[in-house]
Design an enzyme around this catalytic site. Structure first.
Site, PDB file in Angstrom:
ATOM      1  N   TYR A 116       0.802  -1.085  -0.045  1.00 15.94           N
ATOM      2  CA  TYR A 116      -0.029  -0.157  -0.018  1.00 15.94           C
ATOM      3  C   TYR A 116       0.914   1.405  -0.025  1.00 15.94           C
ATOM      4  O   TYR A 116       1.674   1.302   0.808  1.00 15.94           O
ATOM      5  CB  TYR A 116      -0.919   0.002   1.295  1.00 15.94           C
ATOM      6  CG  TYR A 116      -1.567   1.391   1.644  1.00 15.94           C
ATOM      7  CD1 TYR A 116      -2.962   1.445   1.131  1.00 15.94           C
ATOM      8  CD2 TYR A 116      -0.934   2.447   1.916  1.00 15.94           C
ATOM      9  CE1 TYR A 116      -3.391   2.688   1.375  1.00 15.94           C
ATOM     10  CE2 TYR A 116      -1.766   3.635   2.266  1.00 15.94           C
ATOM     11  CZ  TYR A 116      -3.058   3.882   1.907  1.00 15.94           C
ATOM     12  OH  TYR A 116      -3.592   4.847   2.133  1.00 15.94           O
ATOM     13  N   GLU A 149      -3.694   7.235  -3.918  1.00 17.18           N
ATOM     14  CA  GLU A 149      -3.510   6.307  -3.288  1.00 17.18           C
ATOM     15  C   GLU A 149      -3.462   4.975  -4.014  1.00 17.18           C
ATOM     16  O   GLU A 149      -4.084   4.986  -5.191  1.00 17.18           O
ATOM     17  CB  GLU A 149      -4.861   5.896  -2.194  1.00 17.18           C
ATOM     18  CG  GLU A 149      -4.614   4.900  -1.209  1.00 17.18           C
ATOM     19  CD  GLU A 149      -5.841   4.790  -0.528  1.00 17.18           C
ATOM     20  OE1 GLU A 149      -5.834   5.007   0.418  1.00 17.18           O
ATOM     21  OE2 GLU A 149      -7.014   4.163  -1.315  1.00 17.18           O
TER      22      GLU A 149
END
Ligand code: GDP
Ligand code: MN
Length: 440
Positions: A160, A249
């Site tokens: 991530y 993101e």
């Protein structure tokens, strides 16, 4: 206009709104309000700017495929893919791409995978069928009308990576973890040490040590991975600055079995006030995808952001409305929305606001938090009563806190009306507690 929050009430209010998406939208909103305040201070005060509704420009959320297009422009590796809006187009896209593909719902909300909006498919018939299955799905209230057909990837690891603004620190903040693929809130809660957070000084700009710290901090051991991730971190920072983003993101950032690192998903939010610099991105904006209640609010000129709770909130002034959201959360309640009544508090404005707030079927009680400044409390009280004449509000308990200009008069007007579902409270905290209690 005073912000109208008493220090003792505003103290120590945790940001406990829960749902991140809504909080992000609120954050974007607050940023704009701050800009607005500055404008007022500096005297740029055209009247229409102050009208509620006119300044509720939300930040621009991009679809995954649009975010990936921006990733591609800065050199972040992504898989080859095609847009498709019908099963036939999906079939054609799969034919062009060849081999296994993944059919992905394009909606402006997360958790598509869990909701059945991301499906692997092999062969054109299968792709067409999966496209049929996904089109029309309701994912968190967003109906799927677009698809992204992408060449399927083999996944060895899911990481991530994101960059966003940390308003507290007034700096961009990188977050990186090797525990990707799941909701990042879950990692932050269950395994906080695995989530590496690092600020970038905007004046210093990006420095190579930033990526090294993230990569070593998260214990990525493979040198080739380290190198690829570092390059992606640098490019993501460039994308963040170049496209005036508020959030970039990548979840998951995958490592393939061959050791190739790439962005498998994209969440990209662009600052609305910078859109003039990006005419191409401005064109991508999909106004039809807004939350239906928020769209209705915009039509009505009501400044409104939908949240996920059951306590409807209405304050006068964005600062006060924001604090009200916080206080309701602070006393254990769940705010259903943010709503700024603006300066007037006329019956018309109150009727419009109540119409919008009660469109949300989750709302169980409503809290009016009014601090009279320019707004006069007696006028708001009359507005609420008139709204009750015009709308059937009998199933909603309404808590009203009036303070400031003509508060006494306002309270008297409400008391004299003798409406059983109106509950006057003297302070913001008591009002919040009451509204939360009544929503149970
Ligand atoms: P989200 O659920 O909205 O965050 O959508 P994502 O794009 O992140 O996809 C959800 C999940 O689907 C990912 O975490 C992957 O596990 C899986 N997925 C997506 N694309 C592929 C792919 O190309 N191959 C494989 N094997 N899985 C994928
Ligand atoms: Mn994802």
């Amino acid at each position: 206009m005073p912000t109208a929050v008493r220090p003792e009430e505003a103290e120590d209010l945790a940001l406990a709104h829960g749902k991140r998406e809504a909080v992000e939208r609120l954050d974007g909103f607050v940023a704009f309000v701050q800009v607005l305040r500055d404008d007022r201070v500096h005297g740029a005060h055209s009247r229409h700017v102050l009208r509620p509704g006119r300044y509720s420009h939300p930040p621009v959320d991009l679809y995954e495929y649009q975010g990936k297009e921006l990733f591609k422009r800065v050199g972040i590796p992504v898989s080859d893919g095609r847009r498709a809006d019908t099963p036939q187009e999906a079939r054609a896209a799969a034919q062009e791409l060849g081999g296994a593909v993944v059919v992905k719902a394009q909606v402006l909300t997360g958790g598509r995978g869990k909701a059945g909006g991301v499906k692997l498919a092999e062969g054109v018939d299968d792709v067409e069928q999966k496209a049929k299955d996904i089109l029309g799905l309701d994912i968190n209230g967003h109906i799927v009308r677009r698809l992204w057909i992408e060449r399927a990837s083999d996944i060895a690891k899911e990481y991530y990576l994101s960059i966003t603004f940390d308003r507290g620190a007034k700096k961009p903040l990188f977050m990186f973890t090797t525990q990707g693929g799941v909701e990042i809130e879950q990692v932050a809660e269950e395994n906080p040490d695995a989530l590496i957070r690092l600020h970038v000084d905007p004046l210093e700009g990006y420095q190579p040590w930033v990526a090294r710290r993230l990569v070593y901090g998260a214990r990525v051991e493979d040198p080739s991975e380290q190198k690829q991730i570092a390059a992606i971190v640098e490019r993501l920072y460039r994308a963040f600055v170049e496209f005036d983003a508020m959030l970039c993101e990548i979840n998951p950032l995958i490592v393939t079995p061959e050791g190739e690192v790439k962005a498998l998903d994209s969440k990209f939010t662009v600052d609305d006030s910078a859109l003039f610099r990006h005419p191409d991105i401005a064109e991508w904006r999909d106004t039809t995808a807004a939350d239906p209640i928020e769209a209705f609010a915009r039509e009505k000129g009501v400044t409104y952001v939908k949240l996920d709770g059951d306590v409807g909130i209405c304050g006068n002034g964005a600062g006060l409305a924001m604090s009200t959201v916080d206080v309701v959360a602070h006393v254990g309640g769940k705010p259903a929305n943010f709503c700024d009544l603006g300066g007037g508090g006329s019956a018309e404005g109150v009727v419009d606001a109540l119409e919008v707030i009660t469109r949300d079927p989750q709302v169980k009680s409503i809290f009016f938090n009014i601090f009279g400044g320019i707004t006069r409390c007696d006028e708001v009280a009359r507005g609420i009563l008139e709204a009750l004449e015009r709308l059937d509000m009998s199933k909603y308990p309404i808590v009203v806190r009036l303070d400031g200009t003509n508060a006494e008069d306002g309270r008297k007007i409400l008391a004299d009306a003798g409406k059983p579902n109106i509950h006057p409270e003297a302070t913001m905290l008591d009002g919040a507690k009451k509204a939360v209690e009544l929503a149970r």
